[in-house]
Design an enzyme around this catalytic site. Structure first.
Site, PDB file in Angstrom:
ATOM      1  N   GLU A  22      43.540  35.504  50.954  1.00 24.13           N
ATOM      2  CA  GLU A  22      43.047  35.714  49.591  1.00 24.13           C
ATOM      3  C   GLU A  22      41.670  36.370  49.635  1.00 24.13           C
ATOM      4  O   GLU A  22      40.789  35.943  50.384  1.00 24.13           O
ATOM      5  CB  GLU A  22      42.952  34.374  48.855  1.00 24.13           C
ATOM      6  CG  GLU A  22      42.408  34.490  47.432  1.00 24.13           C
ATOM      7  CD  GLU A  22      42.461  33.164  46.707  1.00 24.13           C
ATOM      8  OE1 GLU A  22      43.589  32.664  46.491  1.00 24.13           O
ATOM      9  OE2 GLU A  22      41.392  32.615  46.373  1.00 24.13           O
ATOM     10  N   THR A  53      41.753  37.755  43.762  1.00 22.72           N
ATOM     11  CA  THR A  53      41.479  36.905  42.602  1.00 22.72           C
ATOM     12  C   THR A  53      40.756  37.685  41.513  1.00 22.72           C
ATOM     13  O   THR A  53      40.278  38.806  41.726  1.00 22.72           O
ATOM     14  CB  THR A  53      40.598  35.710  42.984  1.00 22.72           C
ATOM     15  OG1 THR A  53      39.273  36.185  43.293  1.00 22.72           O
ATOM     16  CG2 THR A  53      41.162  34.970  44.180  1.00 22.72           C
ATOM     17  N   TYR A  54      40.650  37.049  40.353  1.00 24.15           N
ATOM     18  CA  TYR A  54      39.728  37.517  39.316  1.00 24.15           C
ATOM     19  C   TYR A  54      38.347  36.941  39.643  1.00 24.15           C
ATOM     20  O   TYR A  54      38.232  35.929  40.334  1.00 24.15           O
ATOM     21  CB  TYR A  54      40.123  36.981  37.942  1.00 24.15           C
ATOM     22  CG  TYR A  54      41.241  37.721  37.254  1.00 24.15           C
ATOM     23  CD1 TYR A  54      41.986  38.695  37.910  1.00 24.15           C
ATOM     24  CD2 TYR A  54      41.553  37.441  35.934  1.00 24.15           C
ATOM     25  CE1 TYR A  54      43.004  39.361  37.273  1.00 24.15           C
ATOM     26  CE2 TYR A  54      42.580  38.100  35.279  1.00 24.15           C
ATOM     27  CZ  TYR A  54      43.304  39.059  35.953  1.00 24.15           C
ATOM     28  OH  TYR A  54      44.316  39.722  35.321  1.00 24.15           O
ATOM     29  N   ALA A  56      34.745  35.069  38.379  1.00 26.42           N
ATOM     30  CA  ALA A  56      34.560  33.844  37.611  1.00 26.42           C
ATOM     31  C   ALA A  56      34.840  34.076  36.126  1.00 26.42           C
ATOM     32  O   ALA A  56      34.384  35.052  35.542  1.00 26.42           O
ATOM     33  CB  ALA A  56      33.137  33.325  37.796  1.00 26.42           C
ATOM     34  N   ARG A 112      46.101  29.638  34.505  1.00 28.85           N
ATOM     35  CA  ARG A 112      45.379  29.508  33.238  1.00 28.85           C
ATOM     36  C   ARG A 112      43.999  30.117  33.372  1.00 28.85           C
ATOM     37  O   ARG A 112      43.549  30.853  32.521  1.00 28.85           O
ATOM     38  CB  ARG A 112      45.262  28.029  32.836  1.00 28.85           C
ATOM     39  CG  ARG A 112      44.705  27.852  31.421  1.00 28.85           C
ATOM     40  CD  ARG A 112      44.054  26.509  31.204  1.00 28.85           C
ATOM     41  NE  ARG A 112      42.801  26.379  31.941  1.00 28.85           N
ATOM     42  CZ  ARG A 112      41.965  25.351  31.813  1.00 28.85           C
ATOM     43  NH1 ARG A 112      42.295  24.347  31.005  1.00 28.85           N
ATOM     44  NH2 ARG A 112      40.845  25.297  32.504  1.00 28.85           N
ATOM     45  N   GLY A 113      43.311  29.800  34.450  1.00 29.23           N
ATOM     46  CA  GLY A 113      41.970  30.323  34.691  1.00 29.23           C
ATOM     47  C   GLY A 113      40.893  29.392  34.175  1.00 29.23           C
ATOM     48  O   GLY A 113      41.161  28.444  33.431  1.00 29.23           O
ATOM     49  N   ASP A 114      39.654  29.656  34.591  1.00 32.44           N
ATOM     50  CA  ASP A 114      38.505  28.843  34.179  1.00 32.44           C
ATOM     51  C   ASP A 114      37.778  29.478  33.000  1.00 32.44           C
ATOM     52  O   ASP A 114      37.813  30.700  32.835  1.00 32.44           O
ATOM     53  CB  ASP A 114      37.518  28.704  35.339  1.00 32.44           C
ATOM     54  CG  ASP A 114      38.102  27.925  36.506  1.00 32.44           C
ATOM     55  OD1 ASP A 114      38.881  26.984  36.242  1.00 32.44           O
ATOM     56  OD2 ASP A 114      37.783  28.258  37.660  1.00 32.44           O
ATOM     57  N   ALA A 133      49.289  27.541  31.787  1.00 27.00           N
ATOM     58  CA  ALA A 133      49.880  28.498  32.728  1.00 27.00           C
ATOM     59  C   ALA A 133      51.392  28.588  32.591  1.00 27.00           C
ATOM     60  O   ALA A 133      51.973  29.649  32.845  1.00 27.00           O
ATOM     61  CB  ALA A 133      49.506  28.123  34.164  1.00 27.00           C
ATOM     62  N   HIS A 157      42.986  18.153  39.241  1.00 31.01           N
ATOM     63  CA  HIS A 157      42.263  19.122  38.417  1.00 31.01           C
ATOM     64  C   HIS A 157      41.147  18.399  37.658  1.00 31.01           C
ATOM     65  O   HIS A 157      41.342  17.272  37.180  1.00 31.01           O
ATOM     66  CB  HIS A 157      43.233  19.783  37.435  1.00 31.01           C
ATOM     67  CG  HIS A 157      42.660  20.967  36.734  1.00 31.01           C
ATOM     68  ND1 HIS A 157      41.766  20.852  35.678  1.00 31.01           N
ATOM     69  CD2 HIS A 157      42.832  22.300  36.930  1.00 31.01           C
ATOM     70  CE1 HIS A 157      41.430  22.056  35.259  1.00 31.01           C
ATOM     71  NE2 HIS A 157      42.049  22.946  36.007  1.00 31.01           N
TER      72      HIS A 157
END
Length: 307
Positions: A22, A53-54, A56, A112-114, A133, A157
């Site tokens: 990654e 990844t994306y 932040a 879903r993401g932060d 998600a 989580h």
């Protein structure tokens, strides 16, 4: 050799364990040049797949899409595209999926993401987007022939009340069409194995543990904060006394990652997902250790992966 695109779920069920890498999107052009050096070095060891990844809070989406497409077009690697719900309407998500398809990418990790700005802030969905998600998984599966993976959280989580809730969330993602999961970075093999075994009672869902060789103590502290979970005391006890000796931290970090990888593979993990932080050398050292121990397949050439 047959294409591995769209075969990732099957490869994660194969007798031979998989391994993958990654990367995170670089912030500028100079960092992007450095990233490509790492990608080319890691390409030689023939990983099962790689992902980008994306940034932040869902930032750097355009750069992520572009780099993922470039990996698909210019290398022998199989890229998995990250896609998050952060700040995106359903129409915008459809557009990004279309961009990936145009770039020849049919393997997606649905997240879903932060929240943007502060990963621990309260999550607020886009008014025309998704809150979970599993909704994103359903959208992706409705738009064509994709393999879809999701995230898993062995240490629970930060927004979850308990492990049972996390297990139910993973089951819901599988019901929506997810075919495998990749965990947040693991520093406690028992927590990964516990989550895997609880999910296995409900669904046949391969869960690949994330593994990151720590190369400095400050990095370790940042990762713990981002994950929202404290690191195991035994890991902290091994690394903190070495904080002022970068070479010693790196050596111990590689040793810890090697031990975790050996334990999880011995216990039946379908593979390992290396979180590289865009640096190839420490990752390759762990990989070389695991290949030398015979718990991961050797590279396509007889030379060491570090050669």
């Amino acid at each position: 050799m047959p294409s591995r695109h769209h075969c990732i779920p099957a490869l994660l069920r194969a007798p031979e364990p998989a391994f993958s890498f990654e990367f995170f999107p670089p912030k500028d052009d100079a960092a992007e040049v450095a990233l490509w050096g790492s990608i080319r070095r890691l390409e030689r060891v023939d990983p099962t797949f790689v992902s980008v990844t994306y940034g932040a809070g869902g930032s750097t989406q355009d750069r992520t899409v572009r780099i993922t497409e470039r990996i698909a077009m210019e290398t022998t690697l199989v890229p998995i595209a990250h896609l998050t719900c952060v700040g995106a309407s359903v129409a915008q998500l459809r557009e990004v999926i279309g961009d990936y398809v145009a770039g020849g990418i049919r393997d997606v990790l649905a997240l879903r993401g932060d929240p943007p700005g502060d990963a621990r802030a309260q999550w607020v969905a886009h008014p025309e987007g998704f809150a979970h998600a599993d909704e994103l998984v359903r959208l992706i599966r409705s738009l064509g022939s994709f393999s879809v993976g999701v995230a898993a959280f062995p240490d629970v989580h930060p927004e979850s009340p308990d492990l049972a809730h996390d297990v139910q969330t993973l089951v819901r993602k599988a019901d929506a069409g997810a075919e495998y999961a990749v965990t947040q970075m693991v520093f406690d093999a028992d927590s990964y194995l516990r989550l895997r075994d609880l999910v296995a009672r409900r669904r046949d869902l391969p869960i690949v543990p994330g593994l990151m060789p720590v190369t400095n103590v400050a990095q370790m502290a940042r990762m713990s904060q981002l994950m929202g979970t404290p690191l195991p005391p035994e890991v902290v006890a091994r690394l903190e006394p070495l904080a002022d000796d970068r070479a010693a931290v790196r050596e111990e970090g590689v040793a810890i990652a090697t031990e975790l990888g050996e334990r999880m593979l011995a216990e039946g993990a379908p593979g390992l997902h290396f979180i590289t932080m865009n640096h190839s050398t420490a990752t390759l050292e762990v990989l070389d250790n695991l290949m030398g121990a015979g718990v991961l397949p050797a590279p396509p050439t007889p030379e060491s992966v570090l050669a």
